[in-house]
Design a protein around this motif. Structure first.
Motif, mmCIF file in Angstrom:
data_model
loop_
_atom_site.group_PDB
_atom_site.id
_atom_site.type_symbol
_atom_site.label_atom_id
_atom_site.label_comp_id
_atom_site.label_asym_id
_atom_site.label_seq_id
_atom_site.Cartn_x
_atom_site.Cartn_y
_atom_site.Cartn_z
ATOM 1 N N ARG A 11 12.367 -14.863 10.483
ATOM 2 C CA ARG A 11 12.784 -13.538 10.315
ATOM 3 C C ARG A 11 12.444 -12.774 8.971
ATOM 4 N NH1 ARG A 11 15.215 -11.975 14.822
ATOM 5 N NH2 ARG A 11 16.102 -13.549 16.118
ATOM 6 N N LYS A 12 12.715 -13.472 7.641
ATOM 7 C CA LYS A 12 12.281 -13.072 6.566
ATOM 8 C C LYS A 12 10.840 -13.147 6.237
ATOM 9 C CE LYS A 12 16.636 -15.208 4.469
ATOM 10 N NZ LYS A 12 17.281 -16.200 3.468
ATOM 11 N N LEU A 13 10.341 -13.869 6.778
ATOM 12 C CA LEU A 13 8.761 -13.865 6.766
ATOM 13 C C LEU A 13 8.257 -12.472 7.370
ATOM 14 C CD1 LEU A 13 7.685 -17.341 7.497
ATOM 15 C CD2 LEU A 13 7.186 -16.288 5.199
ATOM 16 N N ASP A 20 4.926 -5.733 3.286
ATOM 17 C CA ASP A 20 3.502 -5.585 2.610
ATOM 18 C C ASP A 20 2.918 -6.997 3.110
ATOM 19 O OD1 ASP A 20 1.476 -5.742 0.646
ATOM 20 O OD2 ASP A 20 2.939 -6.031 -1.060
ATOM 21 N N ALA A 21 2.053 -6.611 3.848
ATOM 22 C CA ALA A 21 1.006 -7.798 4.539
ATOM 23 C C ALA A 21 0.095 -8.332 3.333
ATOM 24 C CB ALA A 21 0.504 -7.036 5.712
ATOM 25 N N ARG A 22 0.161 -7.736 2.112
ATOM 26 C CA ARG A 22 -0.858 -8.153 1.216
ATOM 27 C C ARG A 22 -0.514 -9.050 0.257
ATOM 28 N NH1 ARG A 22 -4.582 -3.160 -0.838
ATOM 29 N NH2 ARG A 22 -5.558 -4.787 -1.818
ATOM 30 N N LEU A 23 0.950 -9.563 0.276
ATOM 31 C CA LEU A 23 1.400 -10.528 -0.228
ATOM 32 C C LEU A 23 0.665 -11.905 -0.163
ATOM 33 C CD1 LEU A 23 5.211 -10.308 0.602
ATOM 34 C CD2 LEU A 23 4.302 -9.401 -1.539
ATOM 35 N N CYS A 39 5.217 -22.274 3.786
ATOM 36 C CA CYS A 39 5.318 -20.723 4.113
ATOM 37 C C CYS A 39 3.699 -20.557 4.845
ATOM 38 C CB CYS A 39 5.061 -19.981 2.840
ATOM 39 S SG CYS A 39 5.166 -18.413 3.010
ATOM 40 N N ALA A 40 2.584 -20.965 4.431
ATOM 41 C CA ALA A 40 1.275 -20.689 5.116
ATOM 42 C C ALA A 40 1.490 -21.260 6.289
ATOM 43 C CB ALA A 40 0.269 -21.120 4.213
ATOM 44 N N ARG A 41 1.987 -22.512 6.687
ATOM 45 C CA ARG A 41 2.078 -23.167 7.932
ATOM 46 C C ARG A 41 2.993 -22.036 8.721
ATOM 47 N NH1 ARG A 41 5.749 -25.328 9.718
ATOM 48 N NH2 ARG A 41 6.641 -27.176 10.678
ATOM 49 N N ARG A 42 4.029 -21.654 8.419
ATOM 50 C CA ARG A 42 4.718 -21.065 9.365
ATOM 51 C C ARG A 42 4.362 -19.509 9.580
ATOM 52 N NH1 ARG A 42 10.726 -21.094 9.883
ATOM 53 N NH2 ARG A 42 11.429 -22.953 9.015
ATOM 54 N N VAL A 43 3.536 -18.898 8.942
ATOM 55 C CA VAL A 43 2.839 -17.769 9.199
ATOM 56 C C VAL A 43 1.799 -18.297 10.125
ATOM 57 C CG1 VAL A 43 1.298 -15.943 8.105
ATOM 58 C CG2 VAL A 43 3.500 -16.388 6.809
ATOM 59 N N ARG A 44 0.841 -19.302 10.125
ATOM 60 C CA ARG A 44 0.043 -19.491 10.990
ATOM 61 C C ARG A 44 0.540 -19.653 12.405
ATOM 62 N NH1 ARG A 44 -1.978 -22.500 6.923
ATOM 63 N NH2 ARG A 44 -1.052 -24.620 7.442
ATOM 64 N N LEU A 45 1.643 -20.407 12.411
ATOM 65 C CA LEU A 45 2.525 -20.632 13.510
ATOM 66 C C LEU A 45 3.005 -19.282 14.316
ATOM 67 C CD1 LEU A 45 4.815 -23.749 12.859
ATOM 68 C CD2 LEU A 45 2.769 -23.642 14.410
ATOM 69 N N LEU A 46 3.230 -18.374 13.597
ATOM 70 C CA LEU A 46 3.710 -17.298 14.045
ATOM 71 C C LEU A 46 2.359 -16.191 14.594
ATOM 72 C CD1 LEU A 46 6.299 -16.143 11.182
ATOM 73 C CD2 LEU A 46 6.936 -16.430 13.628
ATOM 74 N N GLU A 47 1.349 -16.583 13.940
ATOM 75 C CA GLU A 47 0.137 -15.939 14.374
ATOM 76 C C GLU A 47 -0.483 -16.372 15.692
ATOM 77 O OE1 GLU A 47 -1.686 -14.705 9.983
ATOM 78 O OE2 GLU A 47 -2.262 -16.687 11.002
ATOM 79 N N VAL A 56 -2.883 -4.449 9.435
ATOM 80 C CA VAL A 56 -3.300 -3.049 9.380
ATOM 81 C C VAL A 56 -2.933 -2.362 8.188
ATOM 82 C CG1 VAL A 56 -3.534 -2.864 11.852
ATOM 83 C CG2 VAL A 56 -1.484 -2.077 10.677
ATOM 84 N N ALA A 57 -3.587 -1.548 7.603
ATOM 85 C CA ALA A 57 -3.370 -0.507 6.624
ATOM 86 C C ALA A 57 -2.644 0.635 7.424
ATOM 87 C CB ALA A 57 -4.590 -0.183 5.952
#
Length: 158
Positions: A11-13, A20-23, A39-47, A56-57
């Motif tokens: 949820r925090k991610l 800010d998706a550019r972090l 962190c990168a692993r969790r983002v990949r799993l969410l994707e 998007v912008a």
């Protein structure tokens, strides 16, 4: 995503990425209390799970030369599956329609249409919406101003 629920770190991610998706992965990790690799692993799993659908912008509608938002209520002649599908296929092709919801109540659809001016909306209405087969009525309401707009979902702990 192997697990069925989104946890507090996810949820925090999601909140941080919506803001800010550019972090960078390092910046994102610092915000949620993880090192870069997990962190990168969790983002990949969410994707992979489709929770994160894309990046998007966010463009300022007025500064992009499209200051007019029109909310349009549509009533169909019949609400059979083939009519609903035909309507959905048509509106999916028109970039002026930025939001389209199938509704309960008096109307079948609620659309938000974005255009540069009133003549552009009139053209859209005459050349597209009124030509759709099966549309019984169209009601347009023009937004006078925007009180709130957010692309950030309320990721509240459950």
């Amino acid at each position: 995503m192997p697990r069925s629920e989104i946890d507090g770190i996810d949820r925090k991610l999601l909140v941080a990425l919506q803001q800010d998706a550019r972090l960078t992965t390092e910046q994102l990790g610092r915000r949620v209390g993880l090192s870069a690799s997990p962190c990168a692993r969790r983002v990949r799993l969410l994707e992979a799970a489709g929770v994160i659908k894309g990046y998007v912008a966010v463009v300022d509608q007025s500064k992009a030369g499209l200051p007019i938002s029109v909310f349009v209520s549509i009533k169909l002649e019949r609400q059979r599956e083939e009519e609903l599908d035909r309507f959905a296929e048509a509106v999916a092709r028109w970039p002026e329609i930025v939001d389209c919801y199938l509704m309960t109540g008096q109307r079948d659809y609620l659309l938000r249409i974005v255009v540069k001016d009133l003549p552009a909306y009139e053209t859209f209405l005459k050349q597209k919406l009124t030509r759709l087969e099966g549309v019984a009525s169209i009601e347009s309401s023009f937004a006078l101003g925007q009180v709130k707009h957010s692309t950030v979902l309320p990721m509240i702990e459950t």
